[in-house]
Write an enzyme that holds these catalytic residues in place. Structure first.
Site, PDB file in Angstrom:
ATOM      1  N   TYR A 104     -41.244  46.913 -89.744  1.00  0.00           N
ATOM      2  CA  TYR A 104     -42.483  46.328 -89.253  1.00  0.00           C
ATOM      3  C   TYR A 104     -42.938  47.233 -88.109  1.00  0.00           C
ATOM      4  O   TYR A 104     -42.141  47.543 -87.216  1.00  0.00           O
ATOM      5  CB  TYR A 104     -42.285  44.917 -88.714  1.00  0.00           C
ATOM      6  CG  TYR A 104     -41.742  43.913 -89.697  1.00  0.00           C
ATOM      7  CD1 TYR A 104     -42.201  43.855 -91.018  1.00  0.00           C
ATOM      8  CD2 TYR A 104     -40.767  43.000 -89.294  1.00  0.00           C
ATOM      9  CE1 TYR A 104     -41.689  42.924 -91.909  1.00  0.00           C
ATOM     10  CE2 TYR A 104     -40.261  42.057 -90.180  1.00  0.00           C
ATOM     11  CZ  TYR A 104     -40.734  42.036 -91.490  1.00  0.00           C
ATOM     12  OH  TYR A 104     -40.222  41.103 -92.365  1.00  0.00           O
ATOM     13  N   CYS A 107     -42.099  45.948 -84.596  1.00  0.00           N
ATOM     14  CA  CYS A 107     -40.732  45.490 -84.323  1.00  0.00           C
ATOM     15  C   CYS A 107     -40.029  46.428 -83.338  1.00  0.00           C
ATOM     16  O   CYS A 107     -39.941  47.629 -83.585  1.00  0.00           O
ATOM     17  CB  CYS A 107     -39.954  45.421 -85.633  1.00  0.00           C
ATOM     18  SG  CYS A 107     -38.179  45.196 -85.433  1.00  0.00           S
ATOM     19  N   PHE A 109     -36.831  46.734 -82.677  1.00  0.00           N
ATOM     20  CA  PHE A 109     -35.619  47.316 -83.252  1.00  0.00           C
ATOM     21  C   PHE A 109     -35.963  48.477 -84.182  1.00  0.00           C
ATOM     22  O   PHE A 109     -35.271  49.491 -84.213  1.00  0.00           O
ATOM     23  CB  PHE A 109     -34.820  46.244 -83.984  1.00  0.00           C
ATOM     24  CG  PHE A 109     -34.398  45.108 -83.104  1.00  0.00           C
ATOM     25  CD1 PHE A 109     -33.510  45.314 -82.064  1.00  0.00           C
ATOM     26  CD2 PHE A 109     -34.896  43.835 -83.297  1.00  0.00           C
ATOM     27  CE1 PHE A 109     -33.116  44.282 -81.234  1.00  0.00           C
ATOM     28  CE2 PHE A 109     -34.517  42.786 -82.477  1.00  0.00           C
ATOM     29  CZ  PHE A 109     -33.626  43.007 -81.443  1.00  0.00           C
ATOM     30  N   CYS A 110     -37.039  48.333 -84.944  1.00  0.00           N
ATOM     31  CA  CYS A 110     -37.492  49.429 -85.798  1.00  0.00           C
ATOM     32  C   CYS A 110     -37.926  50.610 -84.946  1.00  0.00           C
ATOM     33  O   CYS A 110     -37.676  51.773 -85.291  1.00  0.00           O
ATOM     34  CB  CYS A 110     -38.649  48.975 -86.685  1.00  0.00           C
ATOM     35  SG  CYS A 110     -38.244  47.654 -87.851  1.00  0.00           S
TER      36      CYS A 110
END
Length: 335
Positions: A104, A107, A109-110
């Site tokens: 995403y 996001c 974390f991404c």
């Protein structure tokens, strides 16, 4: 998300579509208020439980089961003779040939993974996952993002329960790139843990602090991914409504009384941790620098990020990191 919630989201997006285009300004707020009335996200929801416990970055539950399975990405991220590969990967012994990130865009974390790949000049492709149907990862038993495919092998957060580290796929890849440099000093380990256990929890209450800021954060869905007009509208308005509600629960869960004050305090804490050094890693960024930079990158141009830079000392470090990471070597892959 209940059936009624889905019907409410679909109804409001059909109304928006009938107008010929997504509403703007005051009409956007009316749409979001309608979504908030019809959306019923309870604490008993497995999705919400994972969000609140930090096991999942918030995404929108599936609204239908009609999406077909994702088509796998088969082309290589870059040829071995590409300029990025000729530049090398900062002295790395291992350089993967085919890297695909399922993500995403917003996001954190991404974005930690992308910061690592960009810094090490590893060419990669991005597949934007539809937060509603998740059709792009139907092929995977692992239904969260990021999913990082390296030469056909998945590196995801499946080992998070063992290592308590949402940067695990990067740790695996770093081990391949620098097999003789796996020793992590205590300071680096401490601050990587601080990112996952504190900084990310401060972000949601700030990103989705008001209805207008929640809508701003979902603007990316209108320009990223191979989604239909209706999919974009549903994701934008029901997503903004859901995350506005979730942010309030997260604020209460983590005892945050003032969202901006908590964000400013976190930014100042990080600057103090640098102790006058350009980076936590000294002359060059380490994995802690990349983790902080990665989770902050999605908010940099949102109102929360602008306020953070204006009211704290983090701007200079962020600019140094931006220069160190450089231009992205990714290419968007349509599914």
């Amino acid at each position: 998300m209940t059936t009624r919630s889905i019907r409410g989201a679909a109804a409001l997006t059909r109304a928006a579509a009938a107008g010929g285009a997504a509403a703007a300004g005051a009409s956007q707020h009316r749409l979001l208020r309608a979504a908030l009335r019809d959306l019923r996200v309870g604490t008993s929801s497995p999705w919400l439980s994972e969000v609140l416990t930090g096991r999942r970055w918030p995404s929108i539950p599936s609204a239908s089961n009609g999406a077909a399975g994702a088509r796998l990405v088969s082309s290589a991220a870059a040829a071995a003779t590409s300029p990025a590969r000729e530049e090398g990967s900062r002295g790395a012994r291992f350089l993967p040939g085919d890297v695909v990130l399922y993500q995403y865009e917003a996001c954190p974390f991404c974005n930690k993974v992308k910061a690592f790949l960009d810094y090490y000049k590893i060419p990669y492709k991005v597949v934007e996952v539809n937060p509603i149907s998740k059709k792009e990862i139907k092929w995977s038993d692992y239904k969260k993002v990021p999913i990082l495919m390296v030469d056909g092998n998945p590196m995801n957060d499946s080992s998070v329960t063992l290592c308590n580290d949402r940067f695990w796929c990067v740790h695996q890849l770093f081990g391949k790139i620098h097999p003789d440099d796996l020793a992590e000093n205590e300071e680096e380990r401490k601050w990587r843990g601080w990112v996952d256990n504190h900084l990310v929890h401060v972000l949601s209450p700030n990103i989705y602090r008001t209805p207008s800021e929640a809508l701003e954060s979902f603007y990316y869905i209108t320009t990223h991914g191979n989604f239909s007009f209706m999919e974009r509208l549903i994701a934008k308005y029901s997503g903004a409504a859901a995350m506005y509600m979730v942010s309030k629960k997260l604020k209460k869960r983590h005892n945050i009384t003032d969202e901006r004050a908590a964000l400013y305090e976190a930014a100042e804490t990080w600057v103090d941790a640098l102790k006058g050094r350009p980076f936590c890693g000294g002359a060059e960024p380490n994995l802690a620098d990349l983790a902080v930079f990665g989770v902050l990158r999605p908010i940099r141009h949102l109102q929360s990020g602008k306020d953070m830079v204006e009211h704290t000392r983090i701007g200079e470090w962020y600019d140094r990191m931006q220069h160190a990471v450089g231009n992205s070597t990714r290419a968007m892959t349509q599914s």
